[in-house]
Motif scaffolding. Structure first.
Motif, PDB file in Angstrom:
ATOM      1  N   GLY A  47       0.780  -1.226   0.000  1.00 14.95           N
ATOM      2  CA  GLY A  47       0.000   0.000   0.000  1.00 14.95           C
ATOM      3  C   GLY A  47       0.813   1.277   0.000  1.00 14.95           C
ATOM      4  O   GLY A  47       0.442   2.255  -0.664  1.00 14.95           O
ATOM      5  N   GLU A  48       1.939   1.301   0.724  1.00 10.46           N
ATOM      6  CA  GLU A  48       2.721   2.526   0.822  1.00 10.46           C
ATOM      7  C   GLU A  48       3.266   2.982  -0.532  1.00 10.46           C
ATOM      8  O   GLU A  48       3.191   4.179  -0.855  1.00 10.46           O
ATOM      9  N   PRO A  49       3.816   2.089  -1.356  1.00 14.00           N
ATOM     10  CA  PRO A  49       4.263   2.552  -2.676  1.00 14.00           C
ATOM     11  C   PRO A  49       3.130   3.139  -3.521  1.00 14.00           C
ATOM     12  O   PRO A  49       3.350   4.108  -4.259  1.00 14.00           O
ATOM     13  N   LEU A  50       1.935   2.579  -3.405  1.00 13.67           N
ATOM     14  CA  LEU A  50       0.803   3.130  -4.143  1.00 13.67           C
ATOM     15  C   LEU A  50       0.456   4.530  -3.651  1.00 13.67           C
ATOM     16  O   LEU A  50       0.146   5.421  -4.448  1.00 13.67           O
ATOM     17  N   ARG A  51       0.514   4.735  -2.337  1.00 17.85           N
ATOM     18  CA  ARG A  51       0.225   6.064  -1.798  1.00 17.85           C
ATOM     19  C   ARG A  51       1.248   7.090  -2.282  1.00 17.85           C
ATOM     20  O   ARG A  51       0.906   8.250  -2.549  1.00 17.85           O
ATOM     21  N   GLN A  52       2.499   6.682  -2.411  1.00 16.11           N
ATOM     22  CA  GLN A  52       3.522   7.596  -2.925  1.00 16.11           C
ATOM     23  C   GLN A  52       3.214   8.011  -4.356  1.00 16.11           C
ATOM     24  O   GLN A  52       3.401   9.176  -4.741  1.00 16.11           O
ATOM     25  N   VAL A  53       2.724   7.063  -5.147  1.00 18.08           N
ATOM     26  CA  VAL A  53       2.346   7.388  -6.523  1.00 18.08           C
ATOM     27  C   VAL A  53       1.164   8.354  -6.532  1.00 18.08           C
ATOM     28  O   VAL A  53       1.158   9.338  -7.284  1.00 18.08           O
ATOM     29  N   VAL A  54       0.166   8.099  -5.695  1.00 15.26           N
ATOM     30  CA  VAL A  54      -1.000   8.977  -5.624  1.00 15.26           C
ATOM     31  C   VAL A  54      -0.569  10.404  -5.295  1.00 15.26           C
ATOM     32  O   VAL A  54      -1.043  11.375  -5.912  1.00 15.26           O
ATOM     33  N   VAL A  55       0.350  10.549  -4.349  1.00  9.05           N
ATOM     34  CA  VAL A  55       0.825  11.887  -3.971  1.00  9.05           C
ATOM     35  C   VAL A  55       1.529  12.558  -5.142  1.00  9.05           C
ATOM     36  O   VAL A  55       1.286  13.739  -5.445  1.00  9.05           O
ATOM     37  N   SER A 161      10.958   7.697 -11.273  1.00 10.52           N
ATOM     38  CA  SER A 161       9.704   7.965 -11.955  1.00 10.52           C
ATOM     39  C   SER A 161       8.551   8.055 -10.962  1.00 10.52           C
ATOM     40  O   SER A 161       8.523   7.332  -9.961  1.00 10.52           O
ATOM     41  N   PRO A 162       7.563   8.899 -11.231  1.00 14.58           N
ATOM     42  CA  PRO A 162       6.372   8.948 -10.379  1.00 14.58           C
ATOM     43  C   PRO A 162       5.647   7.607 -10.311  1.00 14.58           C
ATOM     44  O   PRO A 162       4.906   7.355  -9.356  1.00 14.58           O
ATOM     45  N   TRP A 163       5.847   6.751 -11.328  1.00 14.06           N
ATOM     46  CA  TRP A 163       5.129   5.477 -11.390  1.00 14.06           C
ATOM     47  C   TRP A 163       5.929   4.300 -10.820  1.00 14.06           C
ATOM     48  O   TRP A 163       5.459   3.171 -10.845  1.00 14.06           O
ATOM     49  N   ALA A 164       7.114   4.570 -10.288  1.00 15.15           N
ATOM     50  CA  ALA A 164       7.941   3.472  -9.773  1.00 15.15           C
ATOM     51  C   ALA A 164       7.224   2.695  -8.677  1.00 15.15           C
ATOM     52  O   ALA A 164       7.317   1.467  -8.596  1.00 15.15           O
ATOM     53  N   GLY A 165       6.496   3.386  -7.822  1.00 16.63           N
ATOM     54  CA  GLY A 165       5.824   2.725  -6.716  1.00 16.63           C
ATOM     55  C   GLY A 165       4.777   1.723  -7.158  1.00 16.63           C
ATOM     56  O   GLY A 165       4.493   0.759  -6.438  1.00 16.63           O
TER      57      GLY A 165
END
Length: 229
Positions: A47-55, A161-165
């Motif tokens: 979940g944390e990597p996804l939240r980083q992408v959302v931000v 990249s913003p999408w790495a997470g």
């Protein structure tokens, strides 16, 4: 890490990843709050990597996001979202690999027309299929192309990249790499996808669909194409 996920969590993770990896538009931005909430249902490693992408996506102007997306996924060989490209590059073997994806979808009753015209090996399509149609077969397709997934993940991380997470999260839903898989990733990272150029015809042509019933047919597939402005 995948053993820590419930089935529901795995499906949420894959669906979230599919949405976040799609070409950014107003619809995606409107879903960011929902995706952030969904990420809190997941273990931290997923979940944390996804939240980083959302931000990152939520704090970047949409035109800049769209330009970055094209520059990242449509212009770099090691960052494209077509899984068979990592294993087969611009070679005729890619056509056979793509047929396997389409046959898996047909067997599950998954209509590719709903995928927006993307090739069947596009990562967003595979993740949506795994989340919404056939989790076991979808997971197997991801595992069959694990080396490409990991090279994509490493490439996006190296680029910051913003999408790495998203790829970090997807990787965390799968079992830890085995020794032979780590070797395959190292080889792919060192050599890159095959570069043999062939005459290619668009997916969805009568020749391609006819090959579904003729396993000996030769099928040529397109390279990822840059999106129109």
């Amino acid at each position: 890490m995948s053993r820590r996920l419930t089935r529901e969590q795995q499906l949420v993770a894959w669906q979230s990843a599919s949405l976040l990896l799609d070409y950014p538009d107003e619809g995606l931005l409107e879903r960011l709050d929902l995706l952030r909430e969904a990420s809190h249902q997941l273990p931290a490693a997923v979940g944390e990597p996804l939240r980083q992408v959302v931000v990152r996506l939520g704090s970047t102007p949409l035109p800049d996001l769209q330009a970055d997306y094209v520059a990242t996924f449509d212009s770099r060989r090691r960052c494209n979202l077509f899984l068979t490209y990592f294993a087969h590059g611009d070679t005729r073997k890619r056509g056979v690999a793509l047929l396997r994806f389409k046959q898996a979808y047909l067997a599950s009753g998954f209509d590719l027309e709903q995928a927006g015209g993307e090739l069947p090996d596009h990562l967003c399509v595979v993740l949506e299929y795994a989340a919404c149609v056939d989790p076991e077969q979808g997971r197997q397709l991801l595992l069959d192309h694990r080396a490409g997934l990991e090279l994509l993940r490493m490439s996006l991380v190296d680029m910051r990249s913003p999408w790495a997470g998203v790829l970090q999260s997807v990787s965390a839903t799968l079992p830890a790499l085995r020794g032979d898989e780590r070797d395959a990733v190292r080889r792919l990272a060192a050599e890159g996808p095959p570069e043999e150029e062939v005459g290619l015809t668009p997916y969805g042509t009568p020749q391609f669909d006819a090959a579904l019933t003729d396993r000996g047919a030769s099928v040529d597939l397109p390279m990822p194409t840059v999106r129109g402005a």
